[in-house]
Design a protein around this motif. Structure first.
Motif: not given
Ligand code: ATP
Ligand code: MG
Length: 235
Positions: A1-22
């Motif tokens: 069983m999964d404890i955590l799932t991340c789907r298409d997670l895009t992280l950043g601040y305003g215009e700054q994208i750090l990770v795309e579609k994790l």
């Protein structure tokens, strides 16, 4: 069983994208080690998992039982936090607040819980000492006990060995592995990939490329081989 799932997670601040579609999912009881370059967004991901920050887009699912049981968090340390004026006992007790119910006084159950956490991490003898006067290794153990006071399920540790000497780092890894063996899911950020890959079941590499897989798959992958050959220096 999964404890955590991340789907298409895009992280950043305003215009700054750090990770795309994790995208990744993590089975319960795993030991995930997050490695990668400075500024890649590792701490941002951890804060997003804790809901301290909103993702730019995408979704996170945390197992209900884990969410209800609380999440223990050891944040990346700054100098100001090292000078925090409180006793060890008070700091560990404050972890209980993350379990949800806040009241002006700690309950007897919370005091007993934090005592058990200090016992598990072998720091009972430090309980009345001032946190700011402890060594870096002792301080990290206190913060781990504080994180443990918040959960029975999942610990998020942001660079718990930074600034520690090799012996103190090893002791820290041993105690984290002990908690993992006891069934707690571990999600740890570390720059010390060789040492952490020994215990980790899964690796998430964040940098120009992103890799998620078992630690065996990481060791076999081009990015893993490049990274491990350089002793964890960035690819
Ligand atoms: N609150 C914030 N507002 C705007 N930008 C931020 C904020 N927090 C972090 N950043 C920026 O986001 C980027 C990623 O930061 P983050 O702390 O997640 O990196 P990291 O992978 O944990 O790095 P390190 O290995 O140095 O700890 C950095 O460029 C940082 O300056
Ligand atoms: Mg960080």
């Amino acid at each position: 069983m999964d404890i955590l799932t991340c789907r298409d997670l895009t992280l950043g601040y305003g215009e700054q994208i750090l990770v795309e579609k994790l995208n990744f999912h993590l089975p319960k009881g795993s030991y995930l080690c997050i490695v990668g370059e400075n500024g890649a967004g590792k701490s941002t991901l951890m804060r997003t998992l804790l809901k301290l920050q909103e993702p730019l887009s995408g979704r996170i699912w945390l197992d209900e039982e884990a969410a209800a049981g609380g999440i223990g968090y050891l944040p990346q340390q700054t100098q100001t936090q090292r000078d925090f004026p409180a006793s060890v006992k008070e700091i560990v007790l404050s972890g209980c607040q993350a379990r949800g119910s806040w009241h002006p006084f700690y309950t007897r159950e919370e005091r007993e819980r934090s005592h058990r956490c200090m016992h598990r991490l072998d720091i009972c003898h430090l309980q009345d000492r001032s946190y700011r006067k402890l060594s870096g290794g002792q301080q990290q153990r206190v913060l781990l006990a504080r994180a443990l006071a918040a959960t029975d399920q999942v610990l998020l540790l942001d660079e718990p060995v930074t600034g520690l000497d090799p012996k103190a780092s090893l002791a820290m890894y041993e105690v984290v592995e002990k908690l993992h063996q006891e069934g707690i899911t571990i999600i740890m950020i570390s720059h010390d990939v060789r040492a952490s890959a020994e215990n980790a079941s899964h690796i998430l590499y964040m940098g120009d490329q992103v890799f998620f897989g078992s630690s065996g798959e990481f060791a076999e992958s081009p990015i893993g081989q490049y990274y491990l050959a350089r002793g964890g220096q960035h690819a």
